[in-house]
Design an enzyme around this catalytic site. Structure first.
Site, short mmCIF file in Angstrom:
data_model
loop_
_atom_site.label_atom_id
_atom_site.label_comp_id
_atom_site.label_asym_id
_atom_site.label_seq_id
_atom_site.Cartn_x
_atom_site.Cartn_y
_atom_site.Cartn_z
N LEU A 25 10.92 33.95 35.94
CA LEU A 25 11.26 32.75 36.83
C LEU A 25 9.97 32.15 37.52
CD1 LEU A 25 14.67 34.03 38.33
CD2 LEU A 25 14.48 32.26 36.56
N ASP A 26 9.84 30.68 37.88
CA ASP A 26 8.78 30.28 38.57
C ASP A 26 8.91 31.07 39.85
OD1 ASP A 26 8.48 28.68 36.60
OD2 ASP A 26 9.28 26.74 37.67
N GLN A 27 7.71 31.25 40.54
CA GLN A 27 7.42 31.78 42.01
C GLN A 27 8.45 31.37 42.99
OE1 GLN A 27 3.56 31.93 43.63
NE2 GLN A 27 4.39 33.15 45.46
#
Length: 225
Positions: free
Chosen positions: A50-52
């Site tokens: 997942l994106d940060q």
């Protein structure tokens, strides 16, 4: 980090916004979900990311064979992923010419390419990789919409790029939203709320949910995640 599900083959975790999925470049980017999990489960391996700035459900494998089988499920699109987001404006009006299906879902198709001169930004470009996202409205206000999303493909920043490409960036998005839309939330309002798949060792159907209480009306979100 405590899993919300664990068995001998896999772990399901809920990542908070602001935490990297895997280590980044530089000593200041070593703290991440995978390292925290591996401190307790040394055999744990990443399957997807997942994106940060995105919160929500993330799956890790326990061992090489589990990683191989779970990765195959993602590659063959046998994992159901659903997200929830708050976006600026009313995308139903923007895509009114696109008829929804029986479930109310509309589709965004747009090839995604890394913008090398402005990386990590990605853009819609004819030379990009074919990308498709599905979305439907859950709630609207005069200025924002709470929507549910399904990424059919799995490109980097896909959901963020696709919603920005039709003029409806996500609130709190530091990469793809203009300053006034970014300022509406202290975090990116994108959350991976559901993962469903058939267990690759037991053939048991699994469905994990981590809902959030977000709204299309200010203040838009709670403190959770």
């Amino acid at each position: 980090m405590t899993p919300i599900h664990e068995d001998e083959h896999l772990l399901v975790l809920e990542k908070p916004s602001g935490l990297l999925s895997v280590p980044g470049r530089g000593p200041d980017k070593q703290d991440c979900l995978s390292k925290r999990v591996q401190d307790r489960f040394p055999e744990a391996l990443i399957v997807h990311r997942l994106d940060q700035d995105t919160s929500g459900l993330l799956l890790m494998a326990r061992g090489i064979e589990a990683q191989r089988r779970l990765s195959k499920l993602f590659e063959t699109r046998q994992v159901k992923k659903r997200y929830v987001a708050v976006v600026a404006g009313l995308p139903e009006q923007t895509q009114s010419a696109t008829s929804p299906d029986e479930g109310g879902w509309r589709t965004i198709d747009g090839p995604i390419l890394l913008d090398w001169e402005r990386r990590p930004l990605h853009i819609i470009h004819a030379d990009g990789k074919a990308s498709r996202s599905r979305w439907r409205t859950l709630e609207t206000s005069t200025s924002a919409s709470l929507i549910e999303l399904e990424p059919v493909t799995g490109r980097t920043h896909q959901l963020r790029v696709h919603l920005q490409s039709i003029g409806h960036p996500m609130l709190g998005d530091s990469l793809y939203a203009p300053p006034d839309i970014k300022a509406l939330s202290p975090r990116l309002l994108l959350h991976a709320q559901e993962l469903a798949f058939v267990h690759p060792f037991t053939d048991l159907a699994l469905d994990f949910k981590a809902p959030v209480s977000w709204s299309a009306t200010s203040p838009y979100s709670t403190a959770r995640s």
